[in-house]
Motif scaffolding. Sequence first.
Motif, PDB file in Angstrom:
ATOM      1  N   HIS A 380       0.658  -1.157   0.055  1.00  0.00           N
ATOM      2  CA  HIS A 380       0.106  -0.019  -0.114  1.00  0.00           C
ATOM      3  C   HIS A 380       0.881   1.257  -0.056  1.00  0.00           C
ATOM      4  CE1 HIS A 380      -3.558  -2.200  -0.150  1.00  0.00           C
ATOM      5  NE2 HIS A 380      -3.718  -2.437   1.472  1.00  0.00           N
ATOM      6  N   CYS A 381       1.886   1.259   0.778  1.00  0.00           N
ATOM      7  CA  CYS A 381       2.898   2.357   0.886  1.00  0.00           C
ATOM      8  C   CYS A 381       3.282   2.787  -0.522  1.00  0.00           C
ATOM      9  CB  CYS A 381       3.886   1.882   1.963  1.00  0.00           C
ATOM     10  SG  CYS A 381       5.023   3.316   2.183  1.00  0.00           S
ATOM     11  N   ILE A 382       3.585   1.954  -1.570  1.00  0.00           N
ATOM     12  CA  ILE A 382       4.202   2.241  -2.797  1.00  0.00           C
ATOM     13  C   ILE A 382       3.298   3.129  -3.445  1.00  0.00           C
ATOM     14  CG2 ILE A 382       4.938   1.298  -5.183  1.00  0.00           C
ATOM     15  CD1 ILE A 382       5.769  -1.193  -3.753  1.00  0.00           C
ATOM     16  N   GLN A 383       1.969   2.925  -3.498  1.00  0.00           N
ATOM     17  CA  GLN A 383       0.838   3.397  -3.898  1.00  0.00           C
ATOM     18  C   GLN A 383       0.933   5.014  -3.385  1.00  0.00           C
ATOM     19  OE1 GLN A 383      -0.363   2.463  -7.177  1.00  0.00           O
ATOM     20  NE2 GLN A 383       0.833   0.609  -6.569  1.00  0.00           N
ATOM     21  N   LYS A 384       0.811   4.950  -2.336  1.00  0.00           N
ATOM     22  CA  LYS A 384       0.745   6.508  -1.237  1.00  0.00           C
ATOM     23  C   LYS A 384       1.881   7.306  -1.606  1.00  0.00           C
ATOM     24  CE  LYS A 384      -2.014   4.471   2.754  1.00  0.00           C
ATOM     25  NZ  LYS A 384      -2.032   4.095   4.088  1.00  0.00           N
ATOM     26  N   LEU A 385       3.098   6.715  -1.582  1.00  0.00           N
ATOM     27  CA  LEU A 385       4.230   7.576  -1.782  1.00  0.00           C
ATOM     28  C   LEU A 385       4.205   8.194  -3.185  1.00  0.00           C
ATOM     29  CD1 LEU A 385       7.117   5.921   0.080  1.00  0.00           C
ATOM     30  CD2 LEU A 385       5.762   7.477   0.644  1.00  0.00           C
ATOM     31  N   LYS A 386       3.626   7.545  -4.245  1.00  0.00           N
ATOM     32  CA  LYS A 386       3.519   7.979  -5.600  1.00  0.00           C
ATOM     33  C   LYS A 386       2.702   9.118  -5.687  1.00  0.00           C
ATOM     34  CE  LYS A 386       4.713   3.687  -8.247  1.00  0.00           C
ATOM     35  NZ  LYS A 386       4.328   2.786  -9.190  1.00  0.00           N
ATOM     36  N   ALA A 387       1.396   9.086  -5.029  1.00  0.00           N
ATOM     37  CA  ALA A 387       0.638  10.095  -4.797  1.00  0.00           C
ATOM     38  C   ALA A 387       1.043  11.298  -3.906  1.00  0.00           C
ATOM     39  CB  ALA A 387      -0.607   9.754  -4.179  1.00  0.00           C
ATOM     40  N   TRP A 388       1.641  11.006  -2.938  1.00  0.00           N
ATOM     41  CA  TRP A 388       2.285  12.299  -2.031  1.00  0.00           C
ATOM     42  C   TRP A 388       3.532  12.839  -2.612  1.00  0.00           C
ATOM     43  CZ3 TRP A 388       1.876   8.868   2.743  1.00  0.00           C
ATOM     44  CH2 TRP A 388       0.659   8.520   3.297  1.00  0.00           C
ATOM     45  N   LYS A 389       4.346  12.156  -3.305  1.00  0.00           N
ATOM     46  CA  LYS A 389       5.371  12.767  -4.065  1.00  0.00           C
ATOM     47  C   LYS A 389       6.237  13.415  -2.734  1.00  0.00           C
ATOM     48  CE  LYS A 389       3.539  12.892  -8.660  1.00  0.00           C
ATOM     49  NZ  LYS A 389       3.336  13.991  -9.593  1.00  0.00           N
ATOM     50  N   SER A 390       6.218  13.377  -1.567  1.00  0.00           N
ATOM     51  CA  SER A 390       7.001  13.940  -0.727  1.00  0.00           C
ATOM     52  C   SER A 390       7.939  13.254  -0.011  1.00  0.00           C
ATOM     53  CB  SER A 390       6.128  14.464   0.394  1.00  0.00           C
ATOM     54  OG  SER A 390       5.341  13.419   1.069  1.00  0.00           O
ATOM     55  N   THR A 391       7.841  11.969   0.030  1.00  0.00           N
ATOM     56  CA  THR A 391       9.023  11.131   0.340  1.00  0.00           C
ATOM     57  C   THR A 391       9.341   9.902  -0.380  1.00  0.00           C
ATOM     58  OG1 THR A 391       8.069  11.168   2.799  1.00  0.00           O
ATOM     59  CG2 THR A 391       9.656   9.681   2.326  1.00  0.00           C
ATOM     60  N   GLN A 392      10.593   9.673  -0.774  1.00  0.00           N
ATOM     61  CA  GLN A 392      11.083   8.953  -1.678  1.00  0.00           C
ATOM     62  C   GLN A 392      11.640   7.388  -1.229  1.00  0.00           C
ATOM     63  OE1 GLN A 392      10.328   9.387  -4.891  1.00  0.00           O
ATOM     64  NE2 GLN A 392       9.325  11.199  -4.235  1.00  0.00           N
ATOM     65  N   PHE A 393      11.550   6.439  -1.830  1.00  0.00           N
ATOM     66  CA  PHE A 393      12.352   5.120  -1.484  1.00  0.00           C
ATOM     67  C   PHE A 393      13.873   5.411  -1.772  1.00  0.00           C
ATOM     68  CE2 PHE A 393       7.900   2.966  -1.887  1.00  0.00           C
ATOM     69  CZ  PHE A 393       7.853   2.463  -0.701  1.00  0.00           C
ATOM     70  N   CYS A 394      14.580   4.797  -1.124  1.00  0.00           N
ATOM     71  CA  CYS A 394      15.765   4.843  -1.208  1.00  0.00           C
ATOM     72  C   CYS A 394      16.234   4.056  -2.200  1.00  0.00           C
ATOM     73  CB  CYS A 394      16.760   4.112  -0.064  1.00  0.00           C
ATOM     74  SG  CYS A 394      16.417   5.083   1.660  1.00  0.00           S
ATOM     75  N   THR A 395      17.271   4.411  -2.990  1.00  0.00           N
ATOM     76  CA  THR A 395      17.861   3.547  -4.324  1.00  0.00           C
ATOM     77  C   THR A 395      19.182   2.947  -3.823  1.00  0.00           C
ATOM     78  OG1 THR A 395      19.289   5.800  -5.082  1.00  0.00           O
ATOM     79  CG2 THR A 395      16.905   5.255  -5.790  1.00  0.00           C
ATOM     80  N   SER A 396      19.769   3.472  -2.759  1.00  0.00           N
ATOM     81  CA  SER A 396      20.879   2.550  -1.939  1.00  0.00           C
ATOM     82  C   SER A 396      20.490   1.204  -2.125  1.00  0.00           C
ATOM     83  CB  SER A 396      21.416   3.081  -0.934  1.00  0.00           C
ATOM     84  OG  SER A 396      22.399   2.257  -0.390  1.00  0.00           O
TER      85      SER A 396
END
Length: 624
Positions: A380-396
């Motif tokens: 669920h978090c993946i979809q929420k972050l795409k909508a909020w665009k405020s916090t990103q997943f790390c690429t490391s």
Amino acid sequence: MATPPPSLQAPTQNPLKRPLIRLFLLTILCSLCYFLGSYTNTNSTPTSPSTPLFQDQLHCSKPNFTINNTHYFSPPPALDFEPHHTVTLTLPQDQGQNIKLLDFCSKNFTNYCPCHDPPREKQFITERRLHKQRHCPGNGEKPRCLVPRPAGYRRPFPWPKSRDYAWFRNVPFPRLTELKKSQNWVRLEGDRLVFPGGGTSFTKGVKGYIEEIKRVVPLKSGNIRTVLDVGCGVASFGASLMDYNILTMSIAPRDIHEAQVHFALERGLPAMLGVLSTNRLPFPSRAFDMAHCSRCLVPWTSYDGLYLMEIDRILRPGGYWVLSGPPINWRVNFKGWERQTKDLENEQISLEDLARRLCWKKIAERGSIAVWRKPSNHMHCIQKLKAWKSTQFCTSPDADAGWYTKMDPCIFPLPEVKDVHDISGGALEKWPKRLNAAPPRITSKIINGITVRTLNEDVQLWRRRVSHYGIILKSLNNCKFRNVMDMNAGIGGFAAALTKCPVWVMNVVPFDAKNNTLGIVYERGLIGTYMNWCEAFSTYPRTYDFIHANGVFSMYMDKCDILYILLEMYRILRPDGAIIIREHVDIIVKVKDITDRMRWNGKILHSENGPFHPEKILLVDNSL
């Protein structure tokens, strides 16, 4: 019939080529040698009725050790690998034969912490508490001396009495008893420190505080095993959680409270110096079932929420974050905190928003305590972050990196799952079944060469080794130790084999080890940290009863001077503690040359593999 000529006659057979005759002659020869040797030995060294002929070879004393209802013989004598040849020539005396003992450091080194030294801290800026991070001396700055004990030092109280009492002379820091007198952190009564279980947020005492948490978090279920306490004080929170079979790693910096971590370790509680600053904490991802902060003064909403994102990294899927102190319950406490209500209200709003962007769910706020829960997966978090665009997943790619690794203002994605109800990375067994069950990091085969079979073999190997340790180290067999360190823990087999005794083990995984296994250690319900043994450990002097070093010196022989590793072991070992070092015999001899200079009475012994195996044990036993 005519006799054939000599050239055609069958050759006469040599009787020595017959097997039976050769065997008979060989037996006679061996018998003669045996009787001749016995005769010579008897005439050269007469024996008395009280002195066995083969006393150096056989040790047939009555058994005096019992482990798991099995009797063992007395410990074997120390092995001697020094040369004993004699020659008739007069040679110059070898300077190495005159052991030059290492000197003791001056008295101001009594509480020396090399990587957390106040004079060194002054060289670094105070912004984001950078000066409180690890800053270790360079090669030319390390003292080559033995850290002395304080005057009047006494053997610490045994567990569990040590949870409530400590000798003041062992940790002679009166400031905390004065600053926190009204909050019942610690009291000085005569020559003893008393720990009544108070705290800044523990208005009803720590037991009442935990009762409030227990209404929300299932502390008794066995699902909560490993906890991180940030800004731990004297670790009374972790001490009380032990009543629930919960193991708490307490961390705090060396600050105005002088030695709160030292107090915790003197009590027999897991703790180490640490601070949330610019580097990640020295733990793997998904390590702790719960994280806790009781007025720990961490600016959680500053720096784009960096510190709460670090808590998210090390918190297990479905794990809990418990917070008390500002800004929780600010409407009641703002006067006592001497804070403006508007500032506290804005801080609470920012905190709630940050937790929401981490996809955490707030499950309770009761009185002075608030509890959030991390999601069990990120579907669920993946979809929420795409909508909020405020916090990103790390690429490391390496969420487990925790040794001098900079924090990132991002969320580390959890391992992928197939169903929204699945637990990322895999579900863990309840404690204590968790200890010997195959951890998800093993069953998923993410670490090359470590399988379920490897785990089972490791369990049996360390049970056998620890049984042998109990023979050569009586204090271990009698459960006299409390604070234990394994300097090269692997997958935690040594610690798992010690469960019959009331000990806790700091499982250290060198950051440059072949495999990063610290995540496995935590999934087994144990605790530990990353480390580089060319540097000093983040602890105070005289904080461990027993140190185990398996393969440490062969790992670091070509990386740094092993003298400094041994000096560090001397610094953190209690004066009546013990050490076991396992190495190849060649390395053991080199190490013993140094420990002799350190005034340790070390003995080289066979391992459980017997006299013909090259791996030996160096035992230093000060517990006697």
